[in-house]
Design an enzyme around this catalytic site. Structure first.
Site, short mmCIF file in Angstrom:
data_model
loop_
_atom_site.label_atom_id
_atom_site.label_comp_id
_atom_site.label_asym_id
_atom_site.label_seq_id
_atom_site.Cartn_x
_atom_site.Cartn_y
_atom_site.Cartn_z
CE LYS A 46 -0.36 0.06 4.93
NZ LYS A 46 -1.20 0.17 6.22
NE ARG A 90 -6.59 1.04 11.71
CZ ARG A 90 -5.47 0.75 11.23
NH1 ARG A 90 -4.55 1.82 11.42
NH2 ARG A 90 -5.10 -0.44 10.72
CE1 TYR A 120 12.78 31.97 3.80
CE2 TYR A 120 13.44 29.76 3.67
CZ TYR A 120 13.16 30.89 3.00
OH TYR A 120 12.70 31.16 1.70
CG MET A 150 9.98 23.88 -1.65
SD MET A 150 9.07 25.01 -2.84
CE MET A 150 7.95 25.73 -1.80
#
Length: 357
Positions: free
Chosen positions: A34, A129, A254, A302
């Site tokens: 998956k 779940r 940053y 990024m």
């Protein structure tokens, strides 16, 4: 110059499969692929693991891609079919849906399918779940067994939720619940995920369902795949695109949160959250530069990230960097970031080049 890339080692994948087979020699193997095989390329993994007895995915769209790529092995739909239309697709491709609530039972009983399908019944043994309660099993089995849309005996699945914690009593409780709920019925049984395969041999039953262990990653937060005898299948690499002198007391990146405590050299790596490397990775997260472990410095951008190479380093532009994988376990990186290695490998983006080894 090669920059952001992942190397997928097919020999390591085969090694991990054989390790799992040795751990569960009497069980058939459903290889869980998956999430695009946890970011490793589901079609590639399925074509490589031709000795797997079946594959499993979460959603029907993933299964269709596999069939259309020529994968002929049985494919289990772990979340089942979400609507009546999905059932028609499942019958067409002979997928094996999991039934885990009343709506799915009603859909298959009322469907007009061209051919019957094998189904699995999900039992909630404690994870809470998805899945039916143990006291509902008899009703569901009766209904499914009497349906012309169901092929053969109903199979049974459940899912461990603390099997990676070796002292957790809940695993024993889940195992006992599963055995009791399924004992009256002849259908095949499957309970063990990767942690169940590696650590709970009495829970292997007819089928095991390894996922993350196939890719060389330990299901335990306090271990690594290497420690478990597995090999990393994915190695995330890039390159230094700049090496800069950096003065003590100066910040970088940053927000200016990281400040050098000495004169040093800063390496800039072509890798960022646009490639899937986590933005929240803190300063100090390990990175390999020329095989030497150095620390992340400043925030991940990024497209770039910066590392403290040290004042005496001889690293140069173009030198190779390993973000995780061979030489630097993804589990170790994940612990620094405060996540799990599953999340690291599955989030690699499409702009990262792939190399098959």
């Amino acid at each position: 110059m090669l920059t952001a890339r992942i190397q997928i080692n097919l020999k390591a994948l085969q090694h991990n499969f054989e390790k799992i087979k040795k751990c569960s020699p009497k069980s058939k193997i459903i290889a869980v692929i998956k999430g695009n095989a946890y970011g490793h390329d589901a079609v590639l993994v399925a074509k490589t693991l031709q000795q797997a007895d079946a594959f499993a995915v979460a959603r029907i769209e993933e299964a269709v891609v596999l069939r259309q790529a020529g994968i002929e092995r049985p494919i289990v739909l772990l979340e089942g079919c979400f609507c009546a239309k999905d059932l028609l697709i499942a019958a067409h491709y002979q997928f094996q849906p999991v039934i885990h609530h009343a709506g799915q039972l009603a859909d298959i009983l009322s469907a007009s399918l061209p051919t019957p399908v094998k189904v699995w019944l999900k039992i909630d043994t404690g994870m809470h779940r998805i899945g039916i309660m143990p006291e509902q099993v008899a009703h569901y089995v009766t209904q499914l067994s009497n349906s012309a849309n169901v092929s053969g005996h109903v199979g049974f699945v459940s899912h461990f939720y603390r099997a990676d914690e070796l002292s957790a009593s809940t695993t024993h409780e889940q195992l006992a619940c599963f055995i009791q709920a399924t004992a009256p019925y002849p259908g095949e049984k499957s309970l063990s995920n990767s942690a169940g395969v590696l650590y709970w041999s009495d829970a292997h039953f007819d089928w095991v369902r390894p996922g993350i262990a196939l890719y060389g990653i330990s299901p335990r937060a306090d271990s690594t795949g290497i420690a478990e005898g597995l090999q990393p299948v994915m190695t995330l690499k890039s390159t230094l695109i700049s090496v800069r002198e950096h003065k003590a007391g100066e910040s970088i990146g940053y927000g200016g949160h990281w400040i050098a405590d000495q004169d040093t050299r800063i390496g800039v790596i072509a890798m960022g959250y646009g490639d899937g490397y986590p933005r929240m990775a803190p300063a100090g997260t390990p990175v390999l530069v020329n095989g030497r472990k150095v620390a992340l410095a400043g925030r991940v951008s990024m497209d770039m990230m910066t590392v403290d190479l040290g004042p005496e380093s001889q690293d140069q532009i173009g030198d190779e960097v390993t973000l995780w994988g061979n030489g630097l376990p993804a589990e170790e990186v994940a612990r620094h970031i405060g996540t799990i290695a599953y999340e690291l490998v599955i989030k690699i983006t499409s702009r990262v080049q792939r190399q098959i080894i």
